[in-house]
Scaffold this active site. Structure first.
Site, PDB file in Angstrom:
ATOM      1  N   ALA A 157       9.422  86.689  -0.380  1.00 54.34           N
ATOM      2  CA  ALA A 157       9.174  85.680   0.654  1.00 54.34           C
ATOM      3  C   ALA A 157       7.816  85.006   0.521  1.00 54.34           C
ATOM      4  CB  ALA A 157       9.303  86.310   2.042  1.00 54.34           C
ATOM      5  N   ILE A 161       9.939  79.335  -3.061  1.00 56.18           N
ATOM      6  CA  ILE A 161      11.338  79.282  -2.627  1.00 56.18           C
ATOM      7  C   ILE A 161      11.574  80.251  -1.474  1.00 56.18           C
ATOM      8  CG2 ILE A 161      13.706  79.803  -3.326  1.00 56.18           C
ATOM      9  CD1 ILE A 161      13.044  78.632  -6.068  1.00 56.18           C
ATOM     10  N   GLY A 162      11.038  81.459  -1.575  1.00 55.79           N
ATOM     11  CA  GLY A 162      11.205  82.433  -0.501  1.00 55.79           C
ATOM     12  C   GLY A 162      10.662  81.927   0.819  1.00 55.79           C
ATOM     13  N   SER A 214      19.578  81.218 -11.441  1.00 58.97           N
ATOM     14  CA  SER A 214      18.991  80.093 -12.164  1.00 58.97           C
ATOM     15  C   SER A 214      20.051  79.457 -13.042  1.00 58.97           C
ATOM     16  CB  SER A 214      17.824  80.573 -13.039  1.00 58.97           C
ATOM     17  OG  SER A 214      17.439  79.580 -13.983  1.00 58.97           O
ATOM     18  N   TYR A 271      14.968  86.310 -19.521  1.00 59.99           N
ATOM     19  CA  TYR A 271      15.114  85.755 -18.168  1.00 59.99           C
ATOM     20  C   TYR A 271      16.531  85.228 -17.971  1.00 59.99           C
ATOM     21  CZ  TYR A 271      14.237  82.701 -14.128  1.00 59.99           C
ATOM     22  OH  TYR A 271      14.288  82.088 -12.902  1.00 59.99           O
TER      23      TYR A 271
END
Length: 244
Positions: A13, A17-18, A138, A151
């Site tokens: 968070a 984005i969080g 993603s 990733y």
């Protein structure tokens, strides 16, 4: 906890984005558990901003590369209606040069520990009349990317996990979905220089990166009653970059 309250936990968070996911869910009246690892200052600033929405905000610190921290986190959450996994990091470089520890960290943060958390928390989510599990993956988990091989692998694993789990728990009414952003204007993507960014923007039909708040709005939709019949889906948010 009162039956008319809803609690959402957001991992990562403190990230761009969080943070936007937290704001979008607070606007919908969710009380929030805000997970972070090191950036306590960002969480404190976010708490101040969330005061406007009149929701409870509970910060929880945990290192997703530490199994003891995961156990403590599991025991710190009581009511849970929505789980959003937005924690993550990346590694940019040739796969053959990537240290083993970096590979292990990517696996732990993106796949292993969220799976471990959910093993204990799924019963809590199933007790909710609107249980939701949402992973921020993603576009690289769908199509792959050179220089981000590991990733891409862990993001792909998130998508596979969510598809399978969605089938396993669908009868309980708990949904499992994925948001798959393309390029988002976050600090994590500031590693690209201006020339690289220009090349990327040329490839994206909308000629811009996504805003973190746009990811937050998609998550808010998936957490709402409007998405009660949507499960096992990967919602791509890429400005038309990869159409198929």
């Amino acid at each position: 906890m009162r039956e008319d309250t809803k609690y959402a936990l957001i991992t990562g968070a403190s990230g761009d984005i969080g943070r936007e996911i937290a704001i979008a869910l607070a606007k919908q009246g969710f009380h929030l558990y805000l997970h972070y690892n090191r950036n306590e200052k960002a969480i404190a600033l976010l708490q101040e901003e969330l005061v406007l929405f009149g929701v409870d905000v509970i910060p929880i610190q945990a290192d997703f590369t530490n199994s003891d921290a995961i156990s403590r986190l599991q025991d710190s959450v009581f009511q849970l209606d929505v789980f959003v996994h937005a924690a993550g990091n990346s590694y940019y470089g040739l796969f053959q040069d990537m240290p083993d520890q970096e590979i292990a960290n990517l696996w732990d943060i993106h796949v292993h520990f969220p799976m471990q958390l959910l093993q204990k928390w799924i019963p809590k989510l199933q007790r909710s009349d609107a249980g939701r599990i949402i992973f921020i993956s993603s576009i690289w988990g769908e199509v792959g990317a050179a220089m981000e091989v590991a990733y891409s692998a862990v993001k792909g694993a998130q998508i596979a996990f969510c598809k399978a789990l969605a089938q396993e728990i669908a009868a309980s009414g708990t949904t499992v979905n994925v948001v798959s952003p393309g390029m988002v204007d976050t600090k994590m993507n500031h590693l690209f220089d201006e020339e690289e960014k220009t090349a990327l923007l040329t490839d994206i039909p909308m000629h811009r990166f996504a805003k973190p708040s746009e990811v937050g709005e998609v998550v808010a939709f998936l957490a709402s009653d409007r998405a009660s019949y949507m499960t096992g889906q990967t919602m791509r948010l890429d400005g038309g970059w990869f159409m198929r």
